[in-house]
Scaffold this active site. Structure first.
Site, PDB file in Angstrom:
ATOM      1  N   ARG A  54      38.837  39.263  47.737  1.00  0.00           N
ATOM      2  CA  ARG A  54      38.145  40.718  48.484  1.00  0.00           C
ATOM      3  C   ARG A  54      36.877  40.916  47.550  1.00  0.00           C
ATOM      4  O   ARG A  54      36.724  40.913  46.562  1.00  0.00           O
ATOM      5  CB  ARG A  54      39.259  42.051  48.101  1.00  0.00           C
ATOM      6  CG  ARG A  54      38.342  43.244  48.666  1.00  0.00           C
ATOM      7  CD  ARG A  54      39.205  44.408  48.423  1.00  0.00           C
ATOM      8  NE  ARG A  54      38.570  45.614  48.689  1.00  0.00           N
ATOM      9  CZ  ARG A  54      38.211  46.466  47.933  1.00  0.00           C
ATOM     10  NH1 ARG A  54      38.566  46.328  46.594  1.00  0.00           N
ATOM     11  NH2 ARG A  54      37.430  47.584  48.156  1.00  0.00           N
ATOM     12  N   GLU A  91      42.839  47.249  45.082  1.00  0.00           N
ATOM     13  CA  GLU A  91      42.539  47.232  43.480  1.00  0.00           C
ATOM     14  C   GLU A  91      43.397  47.591  42.522  1.00  0.00           C
ATOM     15  O   GLU A  91      44.128  48.712  42.817  1.00  0.00           O
ATOM     16  CB  GLU A  91      41.361  47.921  43.297  1.00  0.00           C
ATOM     17  CG  GLU A  91      39.841  47.376  43.736  1.00  0.00           C
ATOM     18  CD  GLU A  91      38.523  48.311  43.437  1.00  0.00           C
ATOM     19  OE1 GLU A  91      38.766  49.003  42.272  1.00  0.00           O
ATOM     20  OE2 GLU A  91      37.869  48.472  44.262  1.00  0.00           O
TER      21      GLU A  91
HETATM   22  C1  LIG Z   1      38.242  55.956  40.061  1.00  0.00           C
HETATM   23  O1  LIG Z   1      38.953  54.931  39.827  1.00  0.00           O
HETATM   24  C2  LIG Z   1      38.991  54.091  40.922  1.00  0.00           C
HETATM   25  O2  LIG Z   1      40.149  53.839  41.587  1.00  0.00           O
HETATM   26  C3  LIG Z   1      38.107  52.918  40.895  1.00  0.00           C
HETATM   27  C4  LIG Z   1      38.230  51.784  39.743  1.00  0.00           C
HETATM   28  N1  LIG Z   1      37.217  51.018  40.116  1.00  0.00           N
HETATM   29  C5  LIG Z   1      36.748  51.179  41.341  1.00  0.00           C
HETATM   30  N2  LIG Z   1      37.275  52.396  41.648  1.00  0.00           N
HETATM   31  C6  LIG Z   1      35.700  50.481  42.120  1.00  0.00           C
HETATM   32  O3  LIG Z   1      36.145  50.283  43.276  1.00  0.00           O
HETATM   33  C7  LIG Z   1      35.073  49.218  41.496  1.00  0.00           C
HETATM   34  O4  LIG Z   1      33.778  48.850  41.713  1.00  0.00           O
HETATM   35  C8  LIG Z   1      35.319  49.514  39.777  1.00  0.00           C
HETATM   36  O5  LIG Z   1      34.897  48.418  39.094  1.00  0.00           O
HETATM   37  C9  LIG Z   1      36.836  49.815  39.360  1.00  0.00           C
HETATM   38  C10 LIG Z   1      37.131  49.758  37.840  1.00  0.00           C
HETATM   39  O6  LIG Z   1      36.737  50.992  37.506  1.00  0.00           O
END
Ligand SMILES: CO[C@H](O)c1c[n+]2c([nH]1)[C@H](O)[C@@H](O)[C@H](O)[C@H]2CO
Length: 450
Positions: A80, A354
């Protein structure tokens, strides 16, 4: 005592890693690319820890061929990544930059040649600065600007990309970029935040609508979900928990899936909450092929009248391990989240787009592997949680570890490392951590190695 049956995932389960353009590519202005709001933000003194920028970061823009080979060596069957809008349309609309399109076409072709399915995110926070100059997410026209850009990508790559995502985590953009001002473009305005959120979702709807005109594959929305648990059964704590859940977890899922906003948002935003035209909600509510869920942690919530704008705050759970970002490690929250989506929204197909953790990684030592036992334990428990939810009926189609590499962690700069592959930012040497070897074994055994 009989051994428990090995955990096994479906044969067509997607096993991948996730990244995003601004965080790993570097060369933000190369070959005709236009700057993004994150290029501007990271070059603004005081906005990013240690003054870090992603001008180089993992240098993936120049090392993409060997990076794809590394993914292949890990046994990933999917990857992804996001497209930098400004590489393809330097001004955000109109003129196409052929070199930008070509970069992503070559990347997709190499992934496919290595048996790796691309899952392509059209927007992962790096809005072209030229569009921010025209109001960005505060301008209703952005829905059409985004649909125009999406259509360029669909026409070029839909014959090879089977999984499209419109937006990555609109909540983070609205909350971080417009409510609290800690992320690009750095606004702090309660009247702007709901408008940015709404226009993000209108853009999502317009892009899905454009896709249905020509697209032959799957398109979805990626949201971050952080399950909220009341600190007590008091009315005040339960009400605060409902507000927090509506603000983060339902504000985007429900317009997309149900065509309506949670009632609690009127209370959260007060006079700042606009009355949206019904036609807007009809545009947002487009049939989706899947929902992407980004899960990291949970929140235990109590009422806090001094906290703005939710009048709610989280209660630290000292009994559990925490990441370097202060996030609690709570795998049960992923089970609860997946069953909540199953039960509340009709069991839509879901990809975990993620999941990962940043722990203090010891200084790099020369040698083949960097030991990261806390990350191995985190991945083991969360992938097991996915399987538990699947056994209880949730329709989960894939899992993407965040992230393939240590990379530019937004306002944290390079201080937080989420990678299963260590990045030496001086030499740009990639070094597999023990979590990479662990994940590779889980993929090869389709879960049995958990
Ligand atoms: C608020 O937490 C989120 O679910 C979240 C965590 N993360 C994210 N979103 C983002 O999609 C990524 O770009 C970040 O690198 C990654 C790690 O921080």
């Amino acid at each position: 005592m009989t051994k428990p049956a090995p955990i096994l995932f479906p044969k067509d389960f997607l096993w991948g890693c996730a990244t995003s353009a601004y965080q790993i590519e570097g060369s933000p202005l190369a070959d005709g690319a236009g700057p993004s709001v994150w290029h501007r933000f990271s070059h603004t003194p005081g906005r990013v820890q240690d003054g870090d920028t992603a001008d180089v970061t993992c240098d993936h823009y120049r090392r993409w061929e060997s990076d794809v080979d590394l993914m292949h060596s890990l046994g990933l069957n999917s990857y992804r990544f996001s497209i930098a809008w400004g590489r393809v349309l330097p001004e955000g609309t109109g003129r196409i930059n052929a070199a930008g399109l070509d970069f992503y076409e070559r990347l997709v072709d190499r992934l496919l040649s290595r048996g790796i399915q691309p899952m392509v995110t059209l927007f992962h926070w790096d809005l072209p600065a030229a569009l921010d100059d025209r109001g960005g997410w505060l301008n209703r026209d952005i829905a059409q600007w985004f649909a125009e850009y999406a259509d360029v990508m669909f026409r070029r790559l839909d014959d090879r990309v089977n999984y499209w995502t419109t937006l990555n985590e609109p909540w983070v953009v609205a909350d971080g970029g417009y409510m609290h001002g800690v992320l690009a473009p750095g606004h702090r305005n309660i009247f702007e935040a709901p408008r940015a959120a709404h226009h993000l979702m209108m853009a999502h709807g317009a892009a899905v609508q454009a896709y249905r005109a020509t697209g032959r594959n799957k398109i979805g929305l990626v949201v971050n979900i952080e399950p909220k648990y009341a600190a007590s059964q008091s009315d005040a704590d339960c009400a605060a928990t409902r507000r927090a859940e509506a603000y983060m977890n339902r504000q985007y899922l429900e317009p997309a899936l149900l065509g309506s906003y949670p009632e609690e948002l009127h209370e959260v935003f007060g006079e700042a909450w606009p009355q949206w035209p019904a036609a807007d909600l009809r545009l947002i509510k487009q049939p989706l092929d899947y929902i992407g869920v980004n899960y990291y942690t949970r929140a235990v919530v109590r009422s806090d009248p001094t906290s703005w704008p939710l009048k709610a705050t989280t209660v630290k759970q000292k009994q559990h391990t925490h990441m370097e970002t202060g996030w609690e490690v709570y795998p049960q929250g992923l089970v609860d989240t997946l069953l909540w989506i199953k039960d509340q929204y009709g069991n839509p197909p879901v990809y975990i787009t993620e999941n990962g953790a940043c722990f203090f990684d010891p200084p790099q030592v020369e040698g083949p592997v960097l030991e990261d036992p806390l990350r191995v334990d985190y991945l083991r428990k969360h992938i097991t949680a996915v399987h538990t939810a699947m056994q209880r009926g949730a329709d989960i189609r894939g899992y993407f570890a965040w992230s393939l590499f240590d990379n530019f962690e937004w306002a944290f700069g390079f201080s937080k490392r989420f990678g299963i592959v260590h990045m030496n930012y001086e030499t740009l040497k990639r070094t597999l951590k023990s979590s990479a070897h662990f994940y590779s074994k889980v993929i090869a055994s389709n879960g049995a190695a958990l």
